[in-house]
Each structure stands twice: as C-alpha cells, then as structure tokens.
Scaffold this motif. Sequence first.
Motif, PDB file in Angstrom:
ATOM      1  N   ALA A 157       0.829  -1.209   0.000  1.00  0.00           N
ATOM      2  CA  ALA A 157       0.000   0.000   0.000  1.00  0.00           C
ATOM      3  C   ALA A 157       0.865   1.262   0.000  1.00  0.00           C
ATOM      4  O   ALA A 157       0.606   2.198  -0.770  1.00  0.00           O
ATOM      5  N   VAL A 158       1.872   1.287   0.835  1.00  0.00           N
ATOM      6  CA  VAL A 158       2.758   2.462   0.886  1.00  0.00           C
ATOM      7  C   VAL A 158       3.553   2.591  -0.409  1.00  0.00           C
ATOM      8  O   VAL A 158       3.718   3.699  -0.943  1.00  0.00           O
ATOM      9  N   ALA A 159       4.030   1.489  -0.945  1.00  0.00           N
ATOM     10  CA  ALA A 159       4.775   1.534  -2.211  1.00  0.00           C
ATOM     11  C   ALA A 159       3.886   2.048  -3.345  1.00  0.00           C
ATOM     12  O   ALA A 159       4.319   2.867  -4.162  1.00  0.00           O
ATOM     13  N   THR A 160       2.645   1.599  -3.380  1.00  0.00           N
ATOM     14  CA  THR A 160       1.713   2.063  -4.415  1.00  0.00           C
ATOM     15  C   THR A 160       1.412   3.546  -4.235  1.00  0.00           C
ATOM     16  O   THR A 160       1.381   4.302  -5.213  1.00  0.00           O
ATOM     17  N   TRP A 161       1.186   3.962  -3.006  1.00  0.00           N
ATOM     18  CA  TRP A 161       0.916   5.373  -2.749  1.00  0.00           C
ATOM     19  C   TRP A 161       2.100   6.238  -3.167  1.00  0.00           C
ATOM     20  O   TRP A 161       1.913   7.287  -3.803  1.00  0.00           O
ATOM     21  N   LEU A 162       3.340   5.820  -2.845  1.00  0.00           N
ATOM     22  CA  LEU A 162       4.521   6.588  -3.248  1.00  0.00           C
ATOM     23  C   LEU A 162       4.655   6.641  -4.769  1.00  0.00           C
ATOM     24  O   LEU A 162       5.006   7.693  -5.332  1.00  0.00           O
ATOM     25  N   LEU A 163       4.379   5.541  -5.427  1.00  0.00           N
ATOM     26  CA  LEU A 163       4.452   5.507  -6.880  1.00  0.00           C
ATOM     27  C   LEU A 163       3.432   6.458  -7.507  1.00  0.00           C
ATOM     28  O   LEU A 163       3.759   7.215  -8.423  1.00  0.00           O
ATOM     29  N   LEU A 164       2.213   6.450  -6.996  1.00  0.00           N
ATOM     30  CA  LEU A 164       1.190   7.364  -7.513  1.00  0.00           C
ATOM     31  C   LEU A 164       1.529   8.826  -7.202  1.00  0.00           C
ATOM     32  O   LEU A 164       1.305   9.708  -8.034  1.00  0.00           O
ATOM     33  N   TRP A 165       2.051   9.094  -6.029  1.00  0.00           N
ATOM     34  CA  TRP A 165       2.440  10.455  -5.679  1.00  0.00           C
ATOM     35  C   TRP A 165       3.552  10.960  -6.598  1.00  0.00           C
ATOM     36  O   TRP A 165       3.498  12.086  -7.093  1.00  0.00           O
ATOM     37  N   LEU A 166       4.536  10.106  -6.854  1.00  0.00           N
ATOM     38  CA  LEU A 166       5.626  10.478  -7.757  1.00  0.00           C
ATOM     39  C   LEU A 166       5.106  10.714  -9.169  1.00  0.00           C
ATOM     40  O   LEU A 166       5.487  11.684  -9.831  1.00  0.00           O
ATOM     41  N   ALA A 167       4.227   9.849  -9.627  1.00  0.00           N
ATOM     42  CA  ALA A 167       3.643  10.029 -10.963  1.00  0.00           C
ATOM     43  C   ALA A 167       2.841  11.329 -11.023  1.00  0.00           C
ATOM     44  O   ALA A 167       2.862  12.032 -12.036  1.00  0.00           O
ATOM     45  N   TRP A 168       2.119  11.667  -9.949  1.00  0.00           N
ATOM     46  CA  TRP A 168       1.341  12.913  -9.920  1.00  0.00           C
ATOM     47  C   TRP A 168       2.266  14.127  -9.995  1.00  0.00           C
ATOM     48  O   TRP A 168       1.953  15.114 -10.660  1.00  0.00           O
ATOM     49  N   GLU A 169       3.420  14.051  -9.328  1.00  0.00           N
ATOM     50  CA  GLU A 169       4.370  15.159  -9.366  1.00  0.00           C
ATOM     51  C   GLU A 169       4.987  15.323 -10.751  1.00  0.00           C
ATOM     52  O   GLU A 169       5.280  16.435 -11.166  1.00  0.00           O
ATOM     53  N   ILE A 170       5.195  14.224 -11.448  1.00  0.00           N
ATOM     54  CA  ILE A 170       5.791  14.286 -12.786  1.00  0.00           C
ATOM     55  C   ILE A 170       4.765  14.753 -13.807  1.00  0.00           C
ATOM     56  O   ILE A 170       5.005  15.704 -14.550  1.00  0.00           O
ATOM     57  N   ALA A 171       3.630  14.054 -13.867  1.00  0.00           N
ATOM     58  CA  ALA A 171       2.580  14.387 -14.829  1.00  0.00           C
ATOM     59  C   ALA A 171       1.258  13.846 -14.299  1.00  0.00           C
ATOM     60  O   ALA A 171       1.107  12.629 -14.171  1.00  0.00           O
ATOM     61  N   PRO A 172       0.299  14.704 -13.994  1.00  0.00           N
ATOM     62  CA  PRO A 172      -0.971  14.232 -13.444  1.00  0.00           C
ATOM     63  C   PRO A 172      -1.692  13.220 -14.343  1.00  0.00           C
ATOM     64  O   PRO A 172      -2.293  12.269 -13.834  1.00  0.00           O
ATOM     65  N   PHE A 173      -1.624  13.391 -15.645  1.00  0.00           N
ATOM     66  CA  PHE A 173      -2.275  12.432 -16.529  1.00  0.00           C
ATOM     67  C   PHE A 173      -1.651  11.054 -16.380  1.00  0.00           C
ATOM     68  O   PHE A 173      -2.357  10.041 -16.391  1.00  0.00           O
ATOM     69  N   LEU A 174      -0.344  10.995 -16.212  1.00  0.00           N
ATOM     70  CA  LEU A 174       0.355   9.731 -15.992  1.00  0.00           C
ATOM     71  C   LEU A 174      -0.152   9.065 -14.707  1.00  0.00           C
ATOM     72  O   LEU A 174      -0.325   7.850 -14.650  1.00  0.00           O
ATOM     73  N   ALA A 175      -0.413   9.866 -13.684  1.00  0.00           N
ATOM     74  CA  ALA A 175      -0.937   9.318 -12.431  1.00  0.00           C
ATOM     75  C   ALA A 175      -2.319   8.720 -12.644  1.00  0.00           C
ATOM     76  O   ALA A 175      -2.639   7.674 -12.063  1.00  0.00           O
ATOM     77  N   TYR A 176      -3.156   9.347 -13.471  1.00  0.00           N
ATOM     78  CA  TYR A 176      -4.480   8.791 -13.739  1.00  0.00           C
ATOM     79  C   TYR A 176      -4.390   7.476 -14.509  1.00  0.00           C
ATOM     80  O   TYR A 176      -5.108   6.523 -14.215  1.00  0.00           O
ATOM     81  N   VAL A 177      -3.506   7.423 -15.475  1.00  0.00           N
ATOM     82  CA  VAL A 177      -3.330   6.179 -16.241  1.00  0.00           C
ATOM     83  C   VAL A 177      -2.790   5.082 -15.324  1.00  0.00           C
ATOM     84  O   VAL A 177      -3.273   3.942 -15.353  1.00  0.00           O
ATOM     85  N   LEU A 178      -1.831   5.423 -14.490  1.00  0.00           N
ATOM     86  CA  LEU A 178      -1.288   4.455 -13.548  1.00  0.00           C
ATOM     87  C   LEU A 178      -2.363   4.025 -12.547  1.00  0.00           C
ATOM     88  O   LEU A 178      -2.464   2.841 -12.196  1.00  0.00           O
ATOM     89  N   GLY A 179      -3.200   4.956 -12.111  1.00  0.00           N
ATOM     90  CA  GLY A 179      -4.304   4.628 -11.221  1.00  0.00           C
ATOM     91  C   GLY A 179      -5.280   3.663 -11.871  1.00  0.00           C
ATOM     92  O   GLY A 179      -5.797   2.754 -11.216  1.00  0.00           O
ATOM     93  N   LEU A 180      -5.533   3.845 -13.162  1.00  0.00           N
ATOM     94  CA  LEU A 180      -6.413   2.928 -13.895  1.00  0.00           C
ATOM     95  C   LEU A 180      -5.809   1.527 -13.938  1.00  0.00           C
ATOM     96  O   LEU A 180      -6.493   0.537 -13.688  1.00  0.00           O
ATOM     97  N   VAL A 181      -4.535   1.442 -14.239  1.00  0.00           N
ATOM     98  CA  VAL A 181      -3.866   0.134 -14.286  1.00  0.00           C
ATOM     99  C   VAL A 181      -3.909  -0.538 -12.914  1.00  0.00           C
ATOM    100  O   VAL A 181      -4.203  -1.737 -12.800  1.00  0.00           O
TER     101      VAL A 181
END
Length: 140
Positions: A59-83
């Motif tokens: 859970a923490v690893a996933t949250w960190l990955l999504l947070w990092l993706a959100w900082e880089i590109a919010p659209f990337l975070a949404y795609v990663l969230g979908l996956v």
Amino acid sequence: MSFLIVLIGVLADRALPGLAEYRNEARFQAAYHSLFHRLPRDAAWPGMLLAAVAVLVPAVATWLLLWLAWEIAPFLAYVLGLVIFIFMLGPRSLFTDLHAYTDAIRANDEAGMERIAGGLLAPRPLPPRPELTRAVITRL
C-alpha cells in the motif's frame, strides 16, 4: 476523474476477460509465504505482523508511486491509477464466474454448479444445495 477511472476499469473487466491472465496473484502469495517462513515461531504476534507487512508495504509503495507520478505528470498518475485499479479487481473476472454459475443453474448442471462454487468459496466446505446459490451470491 476518479469516477472515470472506476468506470473504465469495470468496463475493461467486463469487455476484456483476457485481462484476468495478467492479474495473477502468484507473486504476492510467494512473497507472503516467504515472509511467513522467516518469522519467529515462538511468539503469538507473527500473524499480526505478517498481516501488517503484507498489507502496508504494497500500500505504501503504491501510494509513493502514484504520488511520484502525480508530481511528474498528473495524466500519468491517472493512467497508472487505472492500471492499478484493474489489477486490484482481482485475479478472476467475477462477471464470468457469475454468468457461468447462472448458466449451470439454467442447465440444471449440479457438477458445474459445485465446481464453480468450489472455486469461489474455497477453502470453505460447500454448503448444502439449497444454500449454495445464496453463498455464491454473498461471495460475489
């Protein structure tokens, strides 16, 4: 946007049953069993520790990955969230199981009903025939 992710994920689960091949939980189970065998056996708390580690680390690893993706590109975070959402739906398509079970009921196929129910209700023993459908529906 979260609603769109859930909607697209559920539609993908229904429309693309082949995705179930990629949602195999064998790696998680292997890591869980490896961790379980490394815990000490003499204390009463290893089960709670194992449960906490098995849930919190991913859970923490996933949250960190999504947070990092959100900082880089919010659209990337949404795609990663979908996956991640599609993966979290589980290793099997419940719609496929439900349709197979209802088809077995319509065909009066007792063996098929027990086979499908056994896969859904494992490791519990199967209830008697009148309660089997209720147990399957409760599981879904």
